[in-house]
Design a protein around this motif. Structure first.
Motif, PDB file in Angstrom:
ATOM      1  N   THR A 221       0.846  -1.190   0.000  1.00 53.52           N
ATOM      2  CA  THR A 221       0.000   0.000   0.000  1.00 53.52           C
ATOM      3  C   THR A 221       0.884   1.244   0.000  1.00 53.52           C
TER       4      THR A 221
ATOM      5  N   TRP B 211      -1.255   4.155   8.625  1.00 49.66           N
ATOM      6  CA  TRP B 211      -1.811   5.116   7.678  1.00 49.66           C
ATOM      7  C   TRP B 211      -3.320   4.910   7.568  1.00 49.66           C
ATOM      8  N   GLY B 212      -3.741   3.679   7.458  1.00 46.57           N
ATOM      9  CA  GLY B 212      -5.169   3.389   7.425  1.00 46.57           C
ATOM     10  C   GLY B 212      -5.861   3.838   8.700  1.00 46.57           C
TER      11      GLY B 212
ATOM     12  N   SER C 174       1.573   1.064   6.580  1.00 44.77           N
ATOM     13  CA  SER C 174       0.279   1.003   5.916  1.00 44.77           C
ATOM     14  C   SER C 174      -0.865   0.838   6.911  1.00 44.77           C
TER      15      SER C 174
ATOM     16  N   ALA D 157      -4.721   3.613   1.550  1.00 43.89           N
ATOM     17  CA  ALA D 157      -4.928   3.828   2.983  1.00 43.89           C
ATOM     18  C   ALA D 157      -6.423   3.960   3.280  1.00 43.89           C
TER      19      ALA D 157
ATOM     20  N   GLU E 182      -2.715   7.186  -0.987  1.00 43.47           N
ATOM     21  CA  GLU E 182      -3.798   7.676  -0.142  1.00 43.47           C
ATOM     22  C   GLU E 182      -5.048   6.814  -0.338  1.00 43.47           C
TER      23      GLU E 182
END
Length: 173
Positions: free
Chosen positions: A11, A51-52, A48, A17, A14
């Motif tokens: 990933t 970020w998610g 990742s 995410a 954006e």
């Protein structure tokens, strides 16, 4: 699509995410997801996952309150700047109470907010976190303000200058 380490490892956008966030939201298990992936030794997986998680609402992130110290430890111990920044951003969105004050973390925030070699995103969030921790103790708040006033501001990026000015002008809450 089920979230697995291989997918998290790949990933890089954006949109990716956001997809991760939507899948975790569908399960409602932000804490389980964080425990499974956010602390992975493979920084790409951890990045990742974090970020998610940054896409989650404050209410959704509240599930992570029970692992606040683990997220703080990760931010302080990782060698990866993306994992550090994302971990700090999650900590910044969680509750920080007086009993949560950790002097090692406060020292870390002071050090990284002043480090002109640090990324501005990390400097800024460290400054915000230091402010939140210092609010509980007037003597610490005085030290923070003296430190901010002593900064050679010409060496810092606009984002850092903006947070500094908000703190010194009493506009950061």
């Amino acid at each position: 699509m089920t979230i697995i380490e291989d997918r998290l490892r790949q990933t890089f956008s954006e949109g990716g995410a956001q997809e991760i966030y939507q899948e975790v939201k569908a399960t409602g298990d932000f804490l389980g997801f964080a425990r499974q992936y956010a602390f992975c030794q493979d920084y790409r997986v951890a990045r990742s996952a974090l970020w998610g998680l940054t896409k989650a609402s404050k209410e959704e992130l509240a599930q992570l309150q029970v692992i606040l110290n683990e997220v703080i430890d990760q931010a302080m111990q990782t060698d990866n700047s993306s994992v550090r920044r994302l971990s700090l951003n999650i900590v910044e969105r969680l509750e920080l109470n007086e009993e949560d004050l950790r002097t090692d973390f406060l020292d870390f925030c002071f050090e990284h907010m002043m480090d002109v070699e640090e990324f501005p995103g990390i400097q800024s969030v460290c400054m915000k976190l230091a402010f939140r921790m210092c609010k509980f103790y007037p003597e610490l708040m005085d030290e923070l303000k003296r430190t901010l006033e002593a900064m050679e501001i010409d060496y810092y990026k606009p984002a850092v200058k903006g947070v500094r000015n908000k703190i010194l002008n009493g506009k950061l809450k």
